[in-house]
Scaffold this motif. Structure first.
Motif, PDB file in Angstrom:
ATOM      1  N   VAL A  65       0.844  -1.201   0.000  1.00  0.00           N
ATOM      2  CA  VAL A  65       0.000   0.000   0.000  1.00  0.00           C
ATOM      3  C   VAL A  65       0.879   1.251   0.000  1.00  0.00           C
ATOM      4  CG1 VAL A  65      -1.671   1.356   1.352  1.00  0.00           C
ATOM      5  CG2 VAL A  65      -1.885  -1.153   1.236  1.00  0.00           C
ATOM      6  N   VAL A  66       0.526   2.210  -0.849  1.00  0.00           N
ATOM      7  CA  VAL A  66       1.149   3.546  -0.823  1.00  0.00           C
ATOM      8  C   VAL A  66       0.035   4.553  -0.557  1.00  0.00           C
ATOM      9  CG1 VAL A  66       2.361   5.310  -2.173  1.00  0.00           C
ATOM     10  CG2 VAL A  66       3.035   2.904  -2.366  1.00  0.00           C
ATOM     11  N   MET A  67       0.281   5.463   0.363  1.00  0.00           N
ATOM     12  CA  MET A  67      -0.772   6.425   0.752  1.00  0.00           C
ATOM     13  C   MET A  67      -0.133   7.725   1.237  1.00  0.00           C
ATOM     14  SD  MET A  67      -1.919   4.828   4.458  1.00  0.00           S
ATOM     15  CE  MET A  67      -2.678   6.359   4.995  1.00  0.00           C
ATOM     16  N   PRO A  68      -0.938   8.770   1.440  1.00  0.00           N
ATOM     17  CA  PRO A  68      -0.369  10.006   1.975  1.00  0.00           C
ATOM     18  C   PRO A  68       0.189   9.770   3.369  1.00  0.00           C
ATOM     19  CG  PRO A  68      -2.690  10.316   1.314  1.00  0.00           C
ATOM     20  CD  PRO A  68      -2.404   8.862   1.224  1.00  0.00           C
ATOM     21  N   GLY A  69       1.258  10.470   3.741  1.00  0.00           N
ATOM     22  CA  GLY A  69       1.732  10.430   5.123  1.00  0.00           C
ATOM     23  C   GLY A  69       0.618  10.894   6.047  1.00  0.00           C
ATOM     24  N   PHE A  70       0.641  10.392   7.278  1.00  0.00           N
ATOM     25  CA  PHE A  70      -0.366  10.839   8.242  1.00  0.00           C
ATOM     26  C   PHE A  70      -0.124  12.293   8.614  1.00  0.00           C
ATOM     27  CE2 PHE A  70       0.119   6.244   9.414  1.00  0.00           C
ATOM     28  CZ  PHE A  70      -1.104   5.843   8.899  1.00  0.00           C
ATOM     29  N   VAL A  71      -1.223  12.999   8.840  1.00  0.00           N
ATOM     30  CA  VAL A  71      -1.156  14.352   9.398  1.00  0.00           C
ATOM     31  C   VAL A  71      -1.713  14.235  10.812  1.00  0.00           C
ATOM     32  CG1 VAL A  71      -1.990  16.724   9.178  1.00  0.00           C
ATOM     33  CG2 VAL A  71      -1.467  15.379   7.116  1.00  0.00           C
ATOM     34  N   ASP A  72      -0.944  14.679  11.799  1.00  0.00           N
ATOM     35  CA  ASP A  72      -1.398  14.604  13.196  1.00  0.00           C
ATOM     36  C   ASP A  72      -1.738  16.026  13.648  1.00  0.00           C
ATOM     37  OD1 ASP A  72      -1.822  14.267  15.878  1.00  0.00           O
ATOM     38  OD2 ASP A  72      -0.100  12.935  16.179  1.00  0.00           O
ATOM     39  N   PRO A  73      -3.031  16.373  13.689  1.00  0.00           N
ATOM     40  CA  PRO A  73      -3.393  17.782  13.883  1.00  0.00           C
ATOM     41  C   PRO A  73      -3.547  18.235  15.338  1.00  0.00           C
ATOM     42  CG  PRO A  73      -5.350  16.520  13.338  1.00  0.00           C
ATOM     43  CD  PRO A  73      -4.203  15.535  13.380  1.00  0.00           C
ATOM     44  N   ALA A 365      -7.117  19.336   6.868  1.00  0.00           N
ATOM     45  CA  ALA A 365      -8.089  20.438   6.993  1.00  0.00           C
ATOM     46  C   ALA A 365      -8.099  21.000   8.415  1.00  0.00           C
ATOM     47  CB  ALA A 365      -9.489  19.949   6.601  1.00  0.00           C
ATOM     48  N   ALA A 366      -7.850  20.135   9.400  1.00  0.00           N
ATOM     49  CA  ALA A 366      -7.874  20.579  10.804  1.00  0.00           C
ATOM     50  C   ALA A 366      -6.703  21.499  11.144  1.00  0.00           C
ATOM     51  CB  ALA A 366      -7.889  19.371  11.739  1.00  0.00           C
ATOM     52  N   ILE A 367      -5.694  21.570  10.264  1.00  0.00           N
ATOM     53  CA  ILE A 367      -4.630  22.566  10.449  1.00  0.00           C
ATOM     54  C   ILE A 367      -4.586  23.539   9.262  1.00  0.00           C
ATOM     55  CG2 ILE A 367      -3.172  21.284  12.066  1.00  0.00           C
ATOM     56  CD1 ILE A 367      -1.442  20.424   9.635  1.00  0.00           C
ATOM     57  N   GLY A 368      -5.674  23.584   8.519  1.00  0.00           N
ATOM     58  CA  GLY A 368      -5.780  24.568   7.443  1.00  0.00           C
ATOM     59  C   GLY A 368      -4.829  24.328   6.281  1.00  0.00           C
ATOM     60  N   ARG A 369      -4.419  23.076   6.073  1.00  0.00           N
ATOM     61  CA  ARG A 369      -3.446  22.807   5.002  1.00  0.00           C
ATOM     62  C   ARG A 369      -3.932  21.793   3.970  1.00  0.00           C
ATOM     63  NH1 ARG A 369       2.540  22.957   7.953  1.00  0.00           N
ATOM     64  NH2 ARG A 369       2.150  24.898   9.086  1.00  0.00           N
ATOM     65  N   ALA A 370      -5.250  21.613   3.858  1.00  0.00           N
ATOM     66  CA  ALA A 370      -5.775  20.590   2.937  1.00  0.00           C
ATOM     67  C   ALA A 370      -5.467  20.911   1.483  1.00  0.00           C
ATOM     68  CB  ALA A 370      -7.273  20.420   3.140  1.00  0.00           C
ATOM     69  N   ASP A 371      -5.081  22.148   1.217  1.00  0.00           N
ATOM     70  CA  ASP A 371      -4.721  22.499  -0.163  1.00  0.00           C
ATOM     71  C   ASP A 371      -3.327  21.997  -0.529  1.00  0.00           C
ATOM     72  OD1 ASP A 371      -3.591  24.197   1.730  1.00  0.00           O
ATOM     73  OD2 ASP A 371      -3.415  25.870   0.314  1.00  0.00           O
ATOM     74  N   ARG A 372      -2.535  21.612   0.461  1.00  0.00           N
ATOM     75  CA  ARG A 372      -1.123  21.306   0.208  1.00  0.00           C
ATOM     76  C   ARG A 372      -0.736  19.871   0.566  1.00  0.00           C
ATOM     77  NH1 ARG A 372       3.328  22.727   3.060  1.00  0.00           N
ATOM     78  NH2 ARG A 372       2.376  24.179   4.523  1.00  0.00           N
ATOM     79  N   ILE A 373      -1.365  19.295   1.592  1.00  0.00           N
ATOM     80  CA  ILE A 373      -0.996  17.956   2.062  1.00  0.00           C
ATOM     81  C   ILE A 373      -2.264  17.127   2.314  1.00  0.00           C
ATOM     82  CG2 ILE A 373       1.222  18.620   3.088  1.00  0.00           C
ATOM     83  CD1 ILE A 373      -0.163  18.808   5.800  1.00  0.00           C
ATOM     84  N   GLY A 374      -2.078  15.855   2.660  1.00  0.00           N
ATOM     85  CA  GLY A 374      -3.204  15.007   3.075  1.00  0.00           C
ATOM     86  C   GLY A 374      -3.798  14.142   1.982  1.00  0.00           C
ATOM     87  N   SER A 375      -3.361  14.337   0.730  1.00  0.00           N
ATOM     88  CA  SER A 375      -3.841  13.475  -0.361  1.00  0.00           C
ATOM     89  C   SER A 375      -2.752  13.402  -1.429  1.00  0.00           C
ATOM     90  CB  SER A 375      -5.135  14.040  -0.963  1.00  0.00           C
ATOM     91  OG  SER A 375      -4.899  15.276  -1.585  1.00  0.00           O
ATOM     92  N   LEU A 376      -2.892  12.450  -2.329  1.00  0.00           N
ATOM     93  CA  LEU A 376      -1.921  12.295  -3.420  1.00  0.00           C
ATOM     94  C   LEU A 376      -2.584  12.770  -4.703  1.00  0.00           C
ATOM     95  CD1 LEU A 376      -0.438   8.780  -2.494  1.00  0.00           C
ATOM     96  CD2 LEU A 376       0.213  11.048  -1.651  1.00  0.00           C
ATOM     97  N   GLU A 377      -2.338  14.020  -5.023  1.00  0.00           N
ATOM     98  CA  GLU A 377      -2.939  14.630  -6.216  1.00  0.00           C
ATOM     99  C   GLU A 377      -1.902  15.545  -6.852  1.00  0.00           C
ATOM    100  OE1 GLU A 377      -7.339  15.814  -5.550  1.00  0.00           O
ATOM    101  OE2 GLU A 377      -6.452  15.877  -3.553  1.00  0.00           O
TER     102      GLU A 377
END
Ligand code: NIG
Ligand code: FE
Length: 418
Positions: A65-73, A365-377
């Motif tokens: 499995v390859v996935m986004p790194g975890f974000v710990d908010p 999103a909980a740290i206001g960075r969903a535009d930059r991290i949290g998914s592979l796009e």
């Protein structure tokens, strides 16, 4: 670099996931990611990307499995001192809030942290940061709050800025001068609230603008709880912070329901965290807001309590749900998002897919960075993890063993020599 042959590439594409949208993993079977200059350039099937990018350096995910790194908010990852004795006291029947009222708990860590230099804070915190990274967290929020006086709070911010600059763990910053009533103001919470509003917030703002040039202001957080700040004091602090331009967070309903979650929704806070004793009215308010509801299942587990965040009710209300570790020396000495997911599956009744969404895109999103991290796009930062398993459901199913095999931060493979 072309990372290929992922059994499942979890893209989590499409932005934060509200209500029962949570759990959309956007899986590409036999998936691949093209990484360039620390960013994701493309995702697709291995066959397609190999064809499109034949000359790239190849990294074989080997059917894992390859996935986004975890974000710990939500973490309190910077502190000095040790509270193992309190763990034993709690097992013998003293409660967390009793220990705090007797001058222990957060206040014990405050005494140690006030004595610590920036260098020693940095040394203690660095090893925790590497531990988090080793368990797959590529970005973490980090709070101050063990100074409760301006000078120590600023030293904590200074150490956090240094740690973030060192990398590879990326940090989001939170000023939590309102973590407890400072010992100098014992019995006078309004007096300490005056200091937070009148002295600390303006000083932190000016200091930040001088020392963290270019970085957005940190979040301001409040521990809205019996024995800490009541609802009126929490409101004063958050309203003052908002006037000064700080984005907001709150610790609400960890032990008692004081209405902090509705306050967060009303003030447009980025997140409201803990949410164990949250009332139906507060859940409705969160569901109608863009404030992310952050569940911290390591905390009741760490305290041997039996009530957890009512995640399904939050989803039912249409809320944005995220997960965090709460790493801290009191309630949850754990910075492992894999254990967080395992607990959330059992006690918050999330599926592995929902817990993964809550620990990646919604956590961003909980740290206001969903535009930059949290998914592979395409266009997002290349923060990825390769697991040692071929099926994502082993996250949650297994616990207490590290399933993260490789961590890639901003396109660089991180090795763990420390
Ligand atoms: O999130 N509740 C307040 N803050 C932390 C505990 C901090 C501590 O005990 O040192 C929490 O549980
Ligand atoms: Fe906390």
């Amino acid at each position: 670099m072309l990372l290929h042959s992922a059994s499942q590439l979890l893209t989590l594409s499409g932005g934060p996931q509200r209500g029962f949208e949570l759990g959309w993993l956007g899986i590409i079977p036999d998936g691949a990611v093209l990484v360039r200059d620390g960013l994701i350039e493309a995702t697709g099937s291995s066959e397609e990307l190999r064809h499109r990018y034949p000359d790239e350096d190849m990294l074989d995910a080997g059917g894992r499995v390859v996935m986004p790194g975890f974000v710990d908010p939500h973490t309190h990852l910077i502190w000095s001192g040790d509270r193992a004795a309190e763990f034993e006291m709690r097992l013998e029947g003293n409660t967390y809030l009793e220990i705090l009222a007797a001058g222990g708990g957060i206040l014990s860590t405050v005494r140690n942290t006030r004595q610590a230099s920036v260098a020693s804070l940095l040394a203690e915190t660095r090893s925790r940061a590497w531990d988090m990274l080793r368990h797959g967290t590529t970005t973490a929020e980090a709070k101050t709050g063990y100074g409760l006086e301006t000078a120590t709070e600023l030293r904590m911010l200074e150490a956090l800025l240094k740690l973030d600059a060192e990398g590879p763990l990326e940090l989001a910053f939170t000023f939590l001068g309102a973590h407890a009533i400072a010992p100098e103001y014992k019995g006078d919470p309004d007096g300490y609230t005056d200091v937070v509003c009148g002295e600390m917030l303006p000083t932190v703002r000016a200091w930040w603008q001088e020392h963290a040039t270019g970085k957005p202001l940190p979040f301001v957080d409040v521990f809205c709880e019996t024995g800490a700040f009541n609802l009126a004091q929490s409101r004063r602090i958050l309203e003052k912070a908002r006037t000064l331009g700080f984005p907001l967070k709150i610790h609400a309903d960890e032990f008692d329901n004081l209405g902090g979650a509705s306050l967060a929704a009303e003030l447009g806070a980025v997140s409201a965290d803990h949410l164990v004793k949250t009332s139906p009215a507060d859940i409705t308010a969160l569901g109608q807001s863009s404030t992310v509801a952050v569940g911290l299942p390591c905390t009741p587990f760490g305290l041997a309590e039996h009530e957890y965040t009512p995640a399904r009710a939050i989803l039912q209300a249409g809320g944005l749900l995220a997960l965090a570790s709460d790493l801290n020396p009191g309630t949850a000495w754990c910075g492992d998002m894999q254990l967080t997911i395992a607990l959330a599956c059992r006690y918050m009744r999330l599926t592995p897919a929902q817990a993964i969404g809550a620990a990646t895109i919604n956590a961003a999103a909980a740290i206001g960075r969903a535009d930059r991290i949290g998914s592979l796009e395409p266009g997002k930062q290349a923060d990825l993890i390769i697991l040692s398993v071929a099926d994502y459901r082993h996250l949650g199913y297994r616990f207490g063993m590290n399933l993260v095999q490789t961590v890639i931060k901003r396109g660089n493979v991180v090795t763990f020599e420390r």
